[in-house]
Design a protein around this motif. Structure first.
Motif, short mmCIF file in Angstrom:
data_model
loop_
_atom_site.label_atom_id
_atom_site.label_comp_id
_atom_site.label_asym_id
_atom_site.label_seq_id
_atom_site.Cartn_x
_atom_site.Cartn_y
_atom_site.Cartn_z
N ALA A 14 0.84 -1.20 0.00
CA ALA A 14 0.00 0.00 0.00
C ALA A 14 0.87 1.25 0.00
N GLY A 15 1.91 1.26 0.80
CA GLY A 15 2.83 2.40 0.84
C GLY A 15 3.55 2.58 -0.48
N ALA A 16 3.95 1.49 -1.09
CA ALA A 16 4.64 1.57 -2.38
C ALA A 16 3.71 2.07 -3.46
N GLY A 17 2.43 1.66 -3.40
CA GLY A 17 1.46 2.15 -4.37
C GLY A 17 1.29 3.65 -4.24
N LEU A 18 1.26 4.15 -3.02
CA LEU A 18 1.17 5.58 -2.78
C LEU A 18 2.40 6.27 -3.31
N ALA A 19 3.54 5.66 -3.19
CA ALA A 19 4.78 6.26 -3.70
C ALA A 19 4.88 6.13 -5.20
N GLY A 20 4.03 5.34 -5.82
CA GLY A 20 3.98 5.29 -7.28
C GLY A 20 4.73 4.14 -7.91
N THR A 21 5.26 3.21 -7.13
CA THR A 21 5.96 2.10 -7.76
C THR A 21 5.88 0.85 -6.91
N ALA A 22 5.36 -0.20 -7.48
CA ALA A 22 5.27 -1.46 -6.75
C ALA A 22 6.62 -2.15 -6.68
N CYS A 41 13.93 -0.57 -11.00
CA CYS A 41 13.25 0.71 -11.06
C CYS A 41 12.86 1.00 -12.51
N SER A 42 11.64 1.45 -12.71
CA SER A 42 11.16 1.79 -14.04
C SER A 42 11.83 3.05 -14.55
N ALA A 170 21.70 15.05 -13.41
CA ALA A 170 21.83 14.77 -14.84
C ALA A 170 20.44 14.85 -15.46
N LYS A 171 20.38 14.84 -16.78
CA LYS A 171 19.10 14.80 -17.49
C LYS A 171 18.59 13.37 -17.41
N LEU A 172 17.54 13.18 -16.62
CA LEU A 172 17.03 11.84 -16.32
C LEU A 172 15.54 11.75 -16.62
N PRO A 173 14.99 10.54 -16.72
CA PRO A 173 13.56 10.38 -16.97
C PRO A 173 12.75 10.99 -15.83
N PHE A 174 11.58 11.54 -16.17
CA PHE A 174 10.68 12.08 -15.16
C PHE A 174 9.23 11.82 -15.56
N ARG A 175 8.36 11.92 -14.56
CA ARG A 175 6.93 11.79 -14.81
C ARG A 175 6.20 12.85 -13.99
N VAL A 176 4.97 13.15 -14.40
CA VAL A 176 4.12 14.10 -13.70
C VAL A 176 2.78 13.42 -13.46
N LEU A 177 2.32 13.45 -12.21
CA LEU A 177 1.04 12.83 -11.86
C LEU A 177 0.23 13.77 -11.00
N GLN A 178 -1.05 13.52 -10.92
CA GLN A 178 -1.91 14.26 -10.01
C GLN A 178 -2.52 13.29 -9.03
N SER A 179 -2.50 13.66 -7.75
CA SER A 179 -3.15 12.88 -6.71
C SER A 179 -4.01 13.84 -5.90
N VAL A 185 5.90 15.63 -9.27
CA VAL A 185 6.94 15.46 -10.28
C VAL A 185 7.98 14.50 -9.70
N ASP A 186 8.15 13.33 -10.32
CA ASP A 186 9.16 12.36 -9.92
C ASP A 186 10.28 12.35 -10.96
N VAL A 187 11.53 12.37 -10.49
CA VAL A 187 12.68 12.28 -11.38
C VAL A 187 13.48 11.04 -10.97
N ALA A 188 13.67 10.13 -11.93
CA ALA A 188 14.35 8.85 -11.66
C ALA A 188 15.81 9.07 -11.27
N HIS A 189 16.35 8.14 -10.52
CA HIS A 189 17.76 8.19 -10.12
C HIS A 189 18.69 7.78 -11.25
N SER A 190 18.18 7.01 -12.22
CA SER A 190 19.02 6.56 -13.32
C SER A 190 18.14 6.22 -14.52
N TRP A 191 18.80 5.93 -15.64
CA TRP A 191 18.08 5.50 -16.84
C TRP A 191 17.77 4.07 -16.74
#
Length: 191
Positions: A14-22, A41-42, A170-179, A185-191
């Motif tokens: 449940a906590g991981a779902g709230l954080a956006g990644t299972a 990590c996705s 660095a220039k890394l993948p990111f996503r934008v969500l609404q809750s 705005v999440d920015v990944a740690h790596s590619w």
């Protein structure tokens, strides 16, 4: 004992779902005494511009950050917003203040410019609702220990939208969500 383990696993998921990644939950669980499986990590979010034109028009109340195993997160709190939130997020070579065009230095090897369709003031009264000041770090945000986030700068609140510069490692993948009434705005740690 098995029920306790199942309940704990449900809470972790449940906590991981709230954080956006299972996937993060998979790293935290595993048989007792055994090493957990390596985390996956996705990185499918990409690094291209992301935007939505809808806007609720409510003022920005706060900006917070947090960390997870896979990404760093910035959350825009637009308390009272009931519909879709408008935004435009994308990489820029330099960060210029909206309206004046003044250059605002942002530390990091990449800069993510974030526009949120929410002013930092109440439109009816003109009273400030978020204490950001042009060219200054975001109030109350401490990035010590973050893997990806390196710096924040408030740009402006101009014509009903708020602008923030986010300095990254660095220039890394990111996503934008609404809750609910938060834009994330999440920015990944790596590619």
């Amino acid at each position: 004992m098995r029920r306790l383990g199942t309940a704990a696993a449900a809470l972790v998921l449940a906590g991981a779902g709230l954080a956006g990644t299972a996937q993060a939950a998979g790293a935290a669980t595993g048989p007792v005494g055994k090493a957990a499986a390596p985390m996956v990590c996705s990185t499918v979010w990409g690094s291209g511009d992301k935007s939505a034109t809808d806007s609720d028009g409510q003022p920005l109340k706060n900006i917070k950050t947090s960390r997870s195993a896979c990404y760093d997160r910035m959350v825009f709190d637009i308390s009272g917003a009931k519909g879709k939130l408008g935004y435009h997020v994308g990489y820029v070579d330099k960060f210029h203040q909206d309206g004046s065009g003044e250059l605002i230095p942002v530390n990091g090897r990449a800069i993510l410019q974030i526009y949120v369709s929410a002013p930092s003031y109440d439109g009816a009264t003109g009273k400030q609702t978020y204490a950001g000041r042009a060219g200054k770090p975001l109030p109350g945000v401490n990035l010590t220990g973050y893997k990806t986030f390196k710096d924040t700068k408030f740009g402006a609140s101009f014509e009903g939208q708020t602008q923030v510069g986010l300095g990254l490692r660095a220039k890394l993948p990111f996503r934008v969500l609404q809750s609910g009434d938060q834009l994330i705005v999440d920015v990944a740690h790596s590619w």
